[in-house]
Enzyme design. Structure first.
Site, mmCIF file in Angstrom:
data_model
loop_
_atom_site.group_PDB
_atom_site.id
_atom_site.type_symbol
_atom_site.label_atom_id
_atom_site.label_comp_id
_atom_site.label_asym_id
_atom_site.label_seq_id
_atom_site.Cartn_x
_atom_site.Cartn_y
_atom_site.Cartn_z
ATOM 1 N NE ARG A 61 -1.808 -2.177 2.711
ATOM 2 C CZ ARG A 61 -1.912 -3.468 2.391
ATOM 3 N NH1 ARG A 61 -2.940 -3.886 1.717
ATOM 4 N NH2 ARG A 61 -0.985 -4.351 2.761
ATOM 5 C CB THR A 62 3.589 2.534 2.127
ATOM 6 O OG1 THR A 62 2.902 2.151 3.306
ATOM 7 C CG2 THR A 62 4.246 3.887 2.348
ATOM 8 C CE LYS A 90 26.418 -4.268 -9.387
ATOM 9 N NZ LYS A 90 26.613 -3.231 -10.408
ATOM 10 N NE ARG A 111 7.597 0.814 4.386
ATOM 11 C CZ ARG A 111 6.372 0.296 4.462
ATOM 12 N NH1 ARG A 111 6.167 -0.970 4.168
ATOM 13 N NH2 ARG A 111 5.355 1.036 4.838
ATOM 14 C CG HIS A 139 4.313 4.234 8.340
ATOM 15 N ND1 HIS A 139 4.314 5.068 7.246
ATOM 16 C CD2 HIS A 139 3.924 3.011 7.882
ATOM 17 C CE1 HIS A 139 3.925 4.389 6.186
ATOM 18 N NE2 HIS A 139 3.688 3.131 6.546
HETATM 19 C C1 NCD Z 1 2.607 -0.957 8.115
HETATM 20 C C2 NCD Z 1 4.118 -0.778 8.174
HETATM 21 O O1 NCD Z 1 4.825 -1.059 7.200
HETATM 22 O O2 NCD Z 1 4.555 -0.307 9.203
HETATM 23 N N1 NCD Z 1 2.130 -1.164 6.827
HETATM 24 C C3 NCD Z 1 1.769 -0.073 6.092
HETATM 25 O O3 NCD Z 1 2.598 0.712 5.700
HETATM 26 N N2 NCD Z 1 0.464 0.121 5.855
HETATM 27 C C4 NCD Z 1 2.082 -1.918 9.089
HETATM 28 C C5 NCD Z 1 2.579 -3.331 9.067
HETATM 29 O O4 NCD Z 1 3.464 -3.721 8.289
HETATM 30 O O5 NCD Z 1 2.044 -4.110 9.868
#
Ligand code: NCD
Length: 313
Positions: A61-62, A90, A111, A139
């Site tokens: 999703r993100t 590498k 991320r 987040h």
């Molecule tokens: C979350 C995350 O990556 O922190 N997912 C997200 O971005 N919607 C929650 C999760 O992974 O449980």
């Protein structure tokens, strides 16, 4: 007269702690505008701009909502979704990878499994960095999406009783959500297994600003909550698989639990869910987690538009 630039223009978004209520409200009103805007006008907001994404951890999703958001405002995106296909494999450093991405794009979404990774990247990057999940720490774009969902679905944030359930120790969405809620007048209930309670340093900070109670027993609070925010047990962050086995499946929202909830309450989840919400709950009116995922596209479009444009929307 010199016109004031919008506060987000050319700025990093690293932590919810950098936000106050007026900043949240500004993103919410920009989101409302983006949703209603004429598509041609909307595509002007990101025309000729590129989002560069670097995802050192899995995401559905993100990453996709960032890309969809960039497309919505007329921009394009490029990036790395699987670092094993990049020069990281590498041995290239995070610093050099970020440096490269900031040359090829206008805004960078990162991320990474390490706490502090986004702050570090922001120091290196020539372009604004958006934290798309840093370790167990934060987040922020998820919290903005979560608050916007609550506001849309409940018509307010102040005055609500909000339960956060599951892995409160390792779940970064929980921390960003709690820091964000600290700007509002809400009652929070934290429900988790004993070993997955909120980390002590953070609870100390959060308690100063939020009225909250903790419990291991969901039944204690379920019938009084307006918002039931469910989280996944973060298996990958456990130092010991045995510890995970002890808490897996601790809370399961099924129709039995939904029947105890207030009629106008809502169930949210940042997703992905594993087994903490059963599929039969999806068709109840309380289930709003897929709507929440959809709002994420629009809140991210608003953030990108604000970061990329000098003036307010
Ligand atoms: C979350 C995350 O990556 O922190 N997912 C997200 O971005 N919607 C929650 C999760 O992974 O449980």
């Amino acid at each position: 007269m010199i016109e004031r630039l919008n506060d987000f223009y050319d700025q990093d978004i690293i932590s919810v702690k950098d936000f106050d209520k007026s900043k949240f409200e500004k993103v919410f009103s920009a989101t409302d505008k983006i949703m209603k805007m004429d598509p041609n006008e909307r595509r002007e907001l990101g025309r000729g701009k590129t989002l560069g994404y670097l995802f050192f951890e899995p995401s559905t999703r993100t990453r996709l909502s960032f890309q969809a958001a960039m497309a919505l405002i007329g921009g394009s995106s490029l990036g790395i979704a699987d670092v094993s296909s990049s020069s990281t494999k590498k041995g290239e450093s995070l610093a050099d990878t970020v440096r490269m991405m900031s040359i090829y794009s206008d805004v960078v979404a990162l991320r990474h499994p390490l706490d502090g990774s986004s702050r570090f990247a922001a120091e290196i990057s020539q372009k604004p960095v958006l934290n798309a999940g840093s370790g167990t720490e934060e987040h922020p774009t998820q919290a903005i999406q979560d608050l916007y969902t609550i506001k849309k679905e409940k018509n307010k944030i102040d005055g609500l009783k909000i339960g956060i359930i599951g892995d409160l120790k390792y779940g970064r969405t929980v921390y960003s959500l709690l820091y964000a809620l600290s700007n509002y007048d809400v009652d929070v209930r934290l429900i988790s297994p004993e070993s997955l309670k909120i980390r002590a340093d953070s609870i100390y900070e959060i308690q100063k600003k939020l009225s909250l109670k903790e419990s291991t027993n969901l039944d204690e609070f379920i019938d009084e909550l307006d918002v039931v925010y469910v989280t996944r047990i973060q298996k990958e962050r456990f130092p010991d698989e045995e510890e995970y086995q002890k808490v897996r499946g601790s809370y399961k929202i099924g129709l039995d639990i939904v029947s105890k909830m207030k009629d106008n309450s809502i169930i949210l989840h940042p997703l992905p869910r594993i087994d903490e919400i059963s599929a039969e709950v999806d068709s109840t009116k309380q289930a709003r987690y897929f709507a929440q995922a959809e709002y994420g596209k629009f809140t991210r479009a608003a953030l990108l538009a604000l970061v990329l444009n000098e003036h307010d929307l």
